[in-house]
Design a protein around this motif. Sequence first.
Motif, PDB file in Angstrom:
ATOM      1  N   SER A 114       0.797  -1.273   0.016  1.00 28.93           N
ATOM      2  CA  SER A 114       0.056   0.027   0.097  1.00 28.93           C
ATOM      3  C   SER A 114       0.798   1.144   0.069  1.00 28.93           C
ATOM      4  O   SER A 114       0.515   2.320  -0.297  1.00 28.93           O
ATOM      5  CB  SER A 114      -0.991   0.035   1.329  1.00 28.93           C
ATOM      6  OG  SER A 114      -1.320  -1.232   1.797  1.00 28.93           O
ATOM      7  N   LEU A 115       1.909   1.153   0.154  1.00 32.46           N
ATOM      8  CA  LEU A 115       3.057   2.121   0.623  1.00 32.46           C
ATOM      9  C   LEU A 115       3.901   2.463  -0.496  1.00 32.46           C
ATOM     10  O   LEU A 115       4.367   1.644  -1.291  1.00 32.46           O
ATOM     11  CB  LEU A 115       3.760   1.845   1.629  1.00 32.46           C
ATOM     12  CG  LEU A 115       3.262   1.335   2.946  1.00 32.46           C
ATOM     13  CD1 LEU A 115       4.424   0.899   4.185  1.00 32.46           C
ATOM     14  CD2 LEU A 115       2.301   2.457   3.749  1.00 32.46           C
ATOM     15  N   SER A 116       4.318   3.992  -0.878  1.00 35.13           N
ATOM     16  CA  SER A 116       4.968   4.398  -2.041  1.00 35.13           C
ATOM     17  C   SER A 116       6.378   4.351  -1.453  1.00 35.13           C
ATOM     18  O   SER A 116       7.108   4.163  -2.311  1.00 35.13           O
ATOM     19  CB  SER A 116       4.722   5.975  -2.218  1.00 35.13           C
ATOM     20  OG  SER A 116       4.682   6.697  -1.309  1.00 35.13           O
ATOM     21  N   ASP A 117       6.576   4.426   0.024  1.00 37.66           N
ATOM     22  CA  ASP A 117       7.717   4.179   0.193  1.00 37.66           C
ATOM     23  C   ASP A 117       7.861   3.526   1.760  1.00 37.66           C
ATOM     24  O   ASP A 117       7.678   3.832   2.807  1.00 37.66           O
ATOM     25  CB  ASP A 117       8.498   5.736   0.674  1.00 37.66           C
ATOM     26  CG  ASP A 117       9.747   5.739   1.429  1.00 37.66           C
ATOM     27  OD1 ASP A 117      10.574   4.535   1.488  1.00 37.66           O
ATOM     28  OD2 ASP A 117      10.313   6.674   1.745  1.00 37.66           O
TER      29      ASP A 117
ATOM     30  N   LEU B   1       5.549   4.716   9.133  1.00 40.64           N
ATOM     31  CA  LEU B   1       4.484   5.365  10.184  1.00 40.64           C
ATOM     32  C   LEU B   1       3.903   6.529   9.537  1.00 40.64           C
ATOM     33  O   LEU B   1       3.010   7.186  10.003  1.00 40.64           O
ATOM     34  CB  LEU B   1       5.465   5.771  11.082  1.00 40.64           C
ATOM     35  CG  LEU B   1       5.762   4.471  12.158  1.00 40.64           C
ATOM     36  CD1 LEU B   1       6.748   4.647  13.428  1.00 40.64           C
ATOM     37  CD2 LEU B   1       4.202   4.091  12.682  1.00 40.64           C
ATOM     38  N   ASP B   2       4.624   7.096   8.496  1.00 41.95           N
ATOM     39  CA  ASP B   2       4.017   8.255   7.810  1.00 41.95           C
ATOM     40  C   ASP B   2       2.875   7.800   6.749  1.00 41.95           C
ATOM     41  O   ASP B   2       2.290   8.694   6.296  1.00 41.95           O
ATOM     42  CB  ASP B   2       4.992   9.100   6.894  1.00 41.95           C
ATOM     43  CG  ASP B   2       6.128   9.704   7.760  1.00 41.95           C
ATOM     44  OD1 ASP B   2       5.927   9.689   9.048  1.00 41.95           O
ATOM     45  OD2 ASP B   2       7.306   9.849   7.175  1.00 41.95           O
TER      46      ASP B   2
ATOM     47  N   LEU C 271       3.518  -4.330   9.998  1.00 43.31           N
ATOM     48  CA  LEU C 271       2.851  -4.071  11.249  1.00 43.31           C
ATOM     49  C   LEU C 271       2.824  -2.459  11.357  1.00 43.31           C
ATOM     50  O   LEU C 271       1.845  -2.074  12.223  1.00 43.31           O
ATOM     51  CB  LEU C 271       3.945  -4.622  12.261  1.00 43.31           C
ATOM     52  CG  LEU C 271       3.404  -4.591  13.749  1.00 43.31           C
ATOM     53  CD1 LEU C 271       3.345  -5.957  14.629  1.00 43.31           C
ATOM     54  CD2 LEU C 271       4.008  -3.553  14.709  1.00 43.31           C
ATOM     55  N   LEU C 272       3.798  -1.731  11.077  1.00 42.67           N
ATOM     56  CA  LEU C 272       3.634  -0.420  11.429  1.00 42.67           C
ATOM     57  C   LEU C 272       2.797   0.265  10.508  1.00 42.67           C
ATOM     58  O   LEU C 272       1.936   1.385  11.106  1.00 42.67           O
ATOM     59  CB  LEU C 272       5.031   0.150  10.872  1.00 42.67           C
ATOM     60  CG  LEU C 272       6.241  -0.201  11.898  1.00 42.67           C
ATOM     61  CD1 LEU C 272       7.767   0.186  11.423  1.00 42.67           C
ATOM     62  CD2 LEU C 272       5.959   0.131  13.391  1.00 42.67           C
ATOM     63  N   ALA C 273       2.602  -0.046   9.271  1.00 39.77           N
ATOM     64  CA  ALA C 273       1.469   0.423   8.450  1.00 39.77           C
ATOM     65  C   ALA C 273       0.045   0.300   9.063  1.00 39.77           C
ATOM     66  O   ALA C 273      -0.774   1.350   9.197  1.00 39.77           O
ATOM     67  CB  ALA C 273       1.555   0.302   6.905  1.00 39.77           C
TER      68      ALA C 273
ATOM     69  N   LEU D 126      -2.285   3.638  10.411  1.00 42.68           N
ATOM     70  CA  LEU D 126      -3.613   3.891  10.146  1.00 42.68           C
ATOM     71  C   LEU D 126      -4.512   3.938  11.279  1.00 42.68           C
ATOM     72  O   LEU D 126      -5.410   5.310  11.687  1.00 42.68           O
ATOM     73  CB  LEU D 126      -4.137   2.700   9.443  1.00 42.68           C
ATOM     74  CG  LEU D 126      -5.511   2.836   8.840  1.00 42.68           C
ATOM     75  CD1 LEU D 126      -5.635   3.879   7.820  1.00 42.68           C
ATOM     76  CD2 LEU D 126      -6.400   1.539   8.690  1.00 42.68           C
ATOM     77  N   ALA D 127      -4.216   3.384  12.649  1.00 44.66           N
ATOM     78  CA  ALA D 127      -5.152   3.646  13.695  1.00 44.66           C
ATOM     79  C   ALA D 127      -4.660   4.865  14.455  1.00 44.66           C
ATOM     80  O   ALA D 127      -5.544   5.461  14.982  1.00 44.66           O
ATOM     81  CB  ALA D 127      -4.547   2.421  14.731  1.00 44.66           C
ATOM     82  N   ARG D 128      -3.377   5.304  14.284  1.00 43.11           N
ATOM     83  CA  ARG D 128      -3.057   6.907  14.446  1.00 43.11           C
ATOM     84  C   ARG D 128      -3.921   7.778  13.696  1.00 43.11           C
ATOM     85  O   ARG D 128      -4.581   8.656  14.263  1.00 43.11           O
ATOM     86  CB  ARG D 128      -1.638   7.067  14.629  1.00 43.11           C
ATOM     87  CG  ARG D 128      -1.127   8.509  14.844  1.00 43.11           C
ATOM     88  CD  ARG D 128       0.159   8.656  15.149  1.00 43.11           C
ATOM     89  NE  ARG D 128       1.065   8.293  14.206  1.00 43.11           N
ATOM     90  CZ  ARG D 128       2.360   8.423  14.185  1.00 43.11           C
ATOM     91  NH1 ARG D 128       2.871   8.650  15.240  1.00 43.11           N
ATOM     92  NH2 ARG D 128       3.020   8.266  12.992  1.00 43.11           N
ATOM     93  N   GLU D 129      -3.651   7.651  12.555  1.00 37.19           N
ATOM     94  CA  GLU D 129      -4.304   8.556  11.450  1.00 37.19           C
ATOM     95  C   GLU D 129      -5.994   8.743  11.512  1.00 37.19           C
ATOM     96  O   GLU D 129      -6.541   9.765  11.519  1.00 37.19           O
ATOM     97  CB  GLU D 129      -3.946   8.267   9.955  1.00 37.19           C
ATOM     98  CG  GLU D 129      -4.218   9.294   9.263  1.00 37.19           C
ATOM     99  CD  GLU D 129      -3.568   9.223   7.776  1.00 37.19           C
ATOM    100  OE1 GLU D 129      -2.191   9.011   7.659  1.00 37.19           O
ATOM    101  OE2 GLU D 129      -4.217   9.048   6.704  1.00 37.19           O
TER     102      GLU D 129
END
Lengths: 363, 363
Positions: free
Chosen positions: A231-234, A239-240, B113-115, B119-122
């Motif tokens: 899902s991530l571009s990077d 975490l971003d 795991l971090l993604a 998401l939970a944070r965002e």
Amino acid sequence: MDVAALRSELPALERVVYLNAGSVGPAPRGAIAAAEVELHDQLEAARGGGDHFTRAITLAGRLRARVAALLGCDPWEVALTGAATDGINAVVGGLELGPGEVILTSDEEHPGLLAPLALARERRGVELRIAPFAEIASAVGPRTRLIACSHVSWISGRIVDAAALASTGVPVLLDGAQGLGAIDVDVRALGCDYYAASGQKWLCGPIGSGYLYVRERALESLAPIAPGYSSLSDPGRPLDLPLADGAARLDRGVPPTHQAAWSLAAIDVLADAGLAALYERAARLAHGLAEQLAATGLTVVGRDASTLVSWEARDPELEAARLHAAGFLVRQLPGTPHVRAAVGAWNTTDELERLAETATSTS
Amino acid sequence: MDVAALRSELPALERVVYLNAGSVGPAPRGAIAAAEVELHDQLEAARGGGDHFTRAITLAGRLRARVAALLGCDPWEVALTGAATDGINAVVGGLELGPGEVILTSDEEHPGLLAPLALARERRGVELRIAPFAEIASAVGPRTRLIACSHVSWISGRIVDAAALASTGVPVLLDGAQGLGAIDVDVRALGCDYYAASGQKWLCGPIGSGYLYVRERALESLAPIAPGYSSLSDPGRPLDLPLADGAARLDRGVPPTHQAAWSLAAIDVLADAGLAALYERAARLAHGLAEQLAATGLTVVGRDASTLVSWEARDPELEAARLHAAGFLVRQLPGTPHVRAAVGAWNTTDELERLAETATSTS
């Protein structure tokens, strides 16, 4: 179109009168062969290497482009999901909706659409409103944030009035499980924001395949409900949550090469028969079946220029089992008094005449 | 254990020194053969019929029981997912968490795991706290609602102090991507509430397979994030969201028969070699490699009785590519100065000696 050529690609048709692509379509020879090539590649080559990953990405890209052409959109508007329900969950769960906001749906929806809506109500306090399938557009109110309904009703085979839905200005999610591959689909003409399709039904792909169209204007408001590496571009700064470009951010990972190759080869088989001819023939056969059933006194429900024909039976479960024993792969629709035949271009008029006779004889 | 017999089941080992089961494991002959049997069954039989559905349900049940035995739990505590990340999303997304509540994680976690945490944070305002991998338990505070971290660090190969985590009383989600199949796992002894595992890595299953253990006491507080037909105990009343029994409510649909058969047959291949012997040999080989690398002056990071060996390289991407060109399937860890070898019981001491020599020669 060359019906004999199409049938020869689908050996399951030799065993039964196949009338259940509405659940799972017949598997084509070429698709299984393509999947086997990929299985052997995974066996012999190192699956953990960059070459295999590149091959998987390449096949995923080809599949995305191929499905985009079927849907009438751009490849970057297509996510590779695992089922129509996956796409529905991605939209219903991905939108920021809460108390005081309404999702409007219809009275002819599949559990795969209703369960996500039930979750939105239970977890987020979203209100649900249920309108008759033919009257959805007129049930839109000032708090309606999403219309979520079938493109083609799995119960009655009716086709939704997409123009009426689009004219309300409310974002529309169409459940295309009985749409893509069964009838001609053009998401731009339909005017929907989201279109969730199945891979394993009318497109004869593997179980575990599906597609989601997301219109450009609708993408940014949709967070992935289950983000991961792809899902991530990077992936270096997860975490971003920097999201990949386009609808691919909603992919369910990169499809296994054997699944993607099957999907592509199955679409090839249908395209070789001619998609326009395929849609036309299936609709014509379904229409003929409905007329025959009605002529023998059965009550056919709904109907439209789709591939689904449903009729009432006193004991639909028993009737489906009886027809199944007689070689007709139809299904009973749970919670309804209906038996349903999902008619494909691969069926013959002879098969459908025999079904009409058999269904009639004991009802 | 009979290493030659195991290696003969894994033809990819003839091409490369396979040291990347930490990403995707080698595919066994028996597993590909089992998948092909199921592909042909889908070709010849009617996939849309009840018999095929029954076959799929049967294989899913066998797989669930088999994986439960590997995890040390009961079959109804296991969900069949599509990846370790799927299981992590199911837990992080499925819990009712919001502002003022904290998820505690570590500084050695995978984007998968971090993604979900990001998401939970965002989306839900959950706070994240990041502690050094060896000090997670002591970072628990009064607002910590979940500890989510690796069982085995994908970066350093260190094994988490699960007893310390369990003693905090906070629910623990272990990311077992580098655990199940690589080292002995006993979820009851670990004391975790959730354990998310991969199918395609150390278990040599298909891409698109994974497992989630959910402890009995933890199941009811977990809503499915993407409910569908198979999440429901009664698909006839989806709007009530009546959930299926056990962790199966979190399944990602019923696995395709070819995927389930592959998974089962791959576990058979590993079990035939002897699981205890397999774990012992892999850990011993990894330990030996770490010692050899350190003896030649390389900086080996972390380490524990796991199967992962990481070391520092001036240009890790270039070094991984150079080793790959020399026939060693290792990987660079993005965002770190590390190259990683994931050592399997299928490797030989000769292979690892050559790796240590090659890695040394130009660093």
